[in-house]
Enzyme design. Sequence first.
Site, mmCIF file in Angstrom:
data_model
loop_
_atom_site.group_PDB
_atom_site.id
_atom_site.type_symbol
_atom_site.label_atom_id
_atom_site.label_comp_id
_atom_site.label_asym_id
_atom_site.label_seq_id
_atom_site.Cartn_x
_atom_site.Cartn_y
_atom_site.Cartn_z
ATOM 1 N N SER A 114 1.665 1.258 -6.329
ATOM 2 C CA SER A 114 1.331 2.519 -7.064
ATOM 3 C C SER A 114 0.610 2.261 -8.387
ATOM 4 O O SER A 114 0.786 1.520 -9.258
ATOM 5 C CB SER A 114 2.549 3.299 -7.496
ATOM 6 O OG SER A 114 3.237 3.643 -6.277
ATOM 7 N N HIS A 118 -1.226 6.518 -3.377
ATOM 8 C CA HIS A 118 -1.554 5.547 -2.385
ATOM 9 C C HIS A 118 -2.504 6.295 -1.548
ATOM 10 O O HIS A 118 -2.358 7.191 -0.798
ATOM 11 C CB HIS A 118 -0.240 5.394 -1.767
ATOM 12 C CG HIS A 118 0.791 4.453 -2.461
ATOM 13 N ND1 HIS A 118 0.924 3.137 -2.089
ATOM 14 C CD2 HIS A 118 1.875 4.985 -3.439
ATOM 15 C CE1 HIS A 118 1.997 2.698 -2.898
ATOM 16 N NE2 HIS A 118 2.291 3.823 -3.596
ATOM 17 N N HIS A 143 6.504 3.380 2.862
ATOM 18 C CA HIS A 143 7.795 3.220 2.427
ATOM 19 C C HIS A 143 8.700 3.721 3.449
ATOM 20 O O HIS A 143 8.520 4.643 3.955
ATOM 21 C CB HIS A 143 7.933 3.851 1.021
ATOM 22 C CG HIS A 143 6.776 3.644 0.073
ATOM 23 N ND1 HIS A 143 5.549 4.226 0.038
ATOM 24 C CD2 HIS A 143 6.702 2.742 -0.926
ATOM 25 C CE1 HIS A 143 4.815 3.579 -0.930
ATOM 26 N NE2 HIS A 143 5.770 2.810 -1.763
ATOM 27 N N TYR A 173 11.349 5.445 2.647
ATOM 28 C CA TYR A 173 11.600 6.594 2.153
ATOM 29 C C TYR A 173 10.781 7.597 2.731
ATOM 30 O O TYR A 173 11.059 8.721 2.835
ATOM 31 C CB TYR A 173 11.722 6.960 0.634
ATOM 32 C CG TYR A 173 10.664 6.536 -0.228
ATOM 33 C CD1 TYR A 173 9.678 7.661 -0.180
ATOM 34 C CD2 TYR A 173 10.186 5.459 -0.946
ATOM 35 C CE1 TYR A 173 8.420 7.424 -0.962
ATOM 36 C CE2 TYR A 173 9.202 5.355 -1.670
ATOM 37 C CZ TYR A 173 8.069 6.307 -1.617
ATOM 38 O OH TYR A 173 7.126 6.327 -2.187
ATOM 39 N N GLU A 174 9.764 7.276 3.211
ATOM 40 C CA GLU A 174 8.769 8.335 3.765
ATOM 41 C C GLU A 174 9.103 8.848 5.104
ATOM 42 O O GLU A 174 8.773 9.710 5.786
ATOM 43 C CB GLU A 174 7.324 7.836 3.797
ATOM 44 C CG GLU A 174 6.740 7.651 2.617
ATOM 45 C CD GLU A 174 5.330 7.021 2.415
ATOM 46 O OE1 GLU A 174 4.359 7.859 2.886
ATOM 47 O OE2 GLU A 174 5.268 5.785 2.469
ATOM 48 N N ALA A 191 4.770 -1.090 -8.245
ATOM 49 C CA ALA A 191 5.420 -0.585 -9.430
ATOM 50 C C ALA A 191 6.783 -0.898 -9.385
ATOM 51 O O ALA A 191 7.329 -0.622 -8.554
ATOM 52 C CB ALA A 191 4.923 0.790 -9.758
ATOM 53 N N MET A 199 11.030 0.501 -4.688
ATOM 54 C CA MET A 199 11.272 1.105 -3.410
ATOM 55 C C MET A 199 10.456 0.354 -2.180
ATOM 56 O O MET A 199 10.054 1.284 -1.375
ATOM 57 C CB MET A 199 11.022 2.588 -3.686
ATOM 58 C CG MET A 199 11.948 3.282 -4.612
ATOM 59 S SD MET A 199 11.475 5.016 -4.693
ATOM 60 C CE MET A 199 12.157 5.590 -6.188
ATOM 61 N N SER A 200 10.100 -0.716 -2.527
ATOM 62 C CA SER A 200 9.185 -1.409 -1.648
ATOM 63 C C SER A 200 9.274 -2.903 -1.658
ATOM 64 O O SER A 200 10.339 -3.387 -1.999
ATOM 65 C CB SER A 200 7.672 -1.097 -1.897
ATOM 66 O OG SER A 200 7.192 -1.683 -3.105
ATOM 67 N N ASN A 240 8.073 1.352 -16.406
ATOM 68 C CA ASN A 240 9.167 2.234 -17.022
ATOM 69 C C ASN A 240 10.237 1.445 -17.153
ATOM 70 O O ASN A 240 10.595 0.532 -16.473
ATOM 71 C CB ASN A 240 9.314 3.497 -16.286
ATOM 72 C CG ASN A 240 9.951 3.399 -14.863
ATOM 73 O OD1 ASN A 240 9.178 3.104 -13.771
ATOM 74 N ND2 ASN A 240 11.331 3.403 -14.607
ATOM 75 N N HIS A 293 7.344 10.219 -11.459
ATOM 76 C CA HIS A 293 6.056 9.582 -10.939
ATOM 77 C C HIS A 293 4.863 9.539 -11.667
ATOM 78 O O HIS A 293 4.019 8.466 -11.659
ATOM 79 C CB HIS A 293 5.977 9.988 -9.542
ATOM 80 C CG HIS A 293 4.905 9.161 -8.730
ATOM 81 N ND1 HIS A 293 5.203 8.060 -8.440
ATOM 82 C CD2 HIS A 293 3.866 9.619 -8.130
ATOM 83 C CE1 HIS A 293 4.248 7.355 -7.469
ATOM 84 N NE2 HIS A 293 3.222 8.708 -7.602
HETATM 85 N N1 HPA Z 1 13.091 2.851 -9.575
HETATM 86 C C1 HPA Z 1 12.442 2.521 -8.405
HETATM 87 N N2 HPA Z 1 11.196 2.513 -8.172
HETATM 88 C C2 HPA Z 1 10.478 2.486 -9.473
HETATM 89 C C3 HPA Z 1 10.724 2.834 -10.428
HETATM 90 C C4 HPA Z 1 12.245 2.800 -10.960
HETATM 91 O O1 HPA Z 1 12.558 3.114 -11.971
HETATM 92 N N3 HPA Z 1 9.748 2.536 -11.201
HETATM 93 C C5 HPA Z 1 8.640 2.369 -10.296
HETATM 94 N N4 HPA Z 1 8.955 2.433 -9.080
#
Ligand code: HPA
Length: 269
Positions: A27, A58, A80, A82-83, A110, A208-209, A232, A244
């Site tokens: 991302s 993406h 992903h 989760y998709e 990310a 998440m990947s 973050n 996001h």
């Molecule tokens: N958690 C999960 N996935 C992420 C995060 C997060 O804080 N930041 C970017 N992808």
Amino acid sequence: MEKRIQDAAQTIRKTCGDAEIGVILGSGLGEYTQALQNSKVLPYTKIPGFPASTVIGHAGEWHTGLLHGKRVAMMRGRFHYYEGYSLQDVTLPVRVMQALGVKTLIITNAAGGVNTEFSPGDLMVITDCINMTGVSPLFGPNLDAFGPRFPDMSKAFDPELRALALECGVANGVTLREGVYAQMSGPSYETPAEIRMLRVLGADAVGMSTVPEVIVARHGGQRVLGISCITNMAAGILEQPLNHEEVMETGEKAKDAFRALLDSVIAKL
Ligand code: HPA
């Protein structure tokens, strides 16, 4: 599955050709495709068997071109869990890269910083990973043509590539962190309690990947380098909600350092 892999590889080969190095762009990091020379682009919608990428940030394009005289395939956009895709779908592009001759895979993402010493914008060389999803892309019959039933994961992230990345960071004035990446299934961000749990378990970053991609890469005998952009601080560390947009914005801010790092790593491969 094998036919699906070969069909997708054949289509990509016709337009984009083979490659020796593969890069999966996370991302906010998709613009790195601009580094390629003489690049050929194929949208995922034109690749048979490829799911459609549904996440903002993406784009869903396969780029192959030259970088420092090497043939590099880049995925702008990944799939992903989760998709709603199966992990076989999520990791199909890694199998396709194996069919196209990619021996070295650079996986980027990310991630949220779990380690409180980290700051948003930091780049982290992934030393190891924790699969918190409870599932594996290798469930089901083993693809014997690609690798063994029980692949070794004791050096999931190649020690030499990790050392090279650290060296390149120093040479380019890019400060690099090192740490363990934990994958949660998402798509909700974690709770503060989950982040405390992950810290106890030894995680430095959460996302998440990546983990299914590394498992398939190692199964197929590829060397893997993993780079997280800490976009973050993970949930509960700061008094602010996660979103996001922040992830995308920080990815954007880190992109020059990211590009300098990847350029010099690929030059030395
Ligand atoms: N958690 C999960 N996935 C992420 C995060 C997060 O804080 N930041 C970017 N992808």
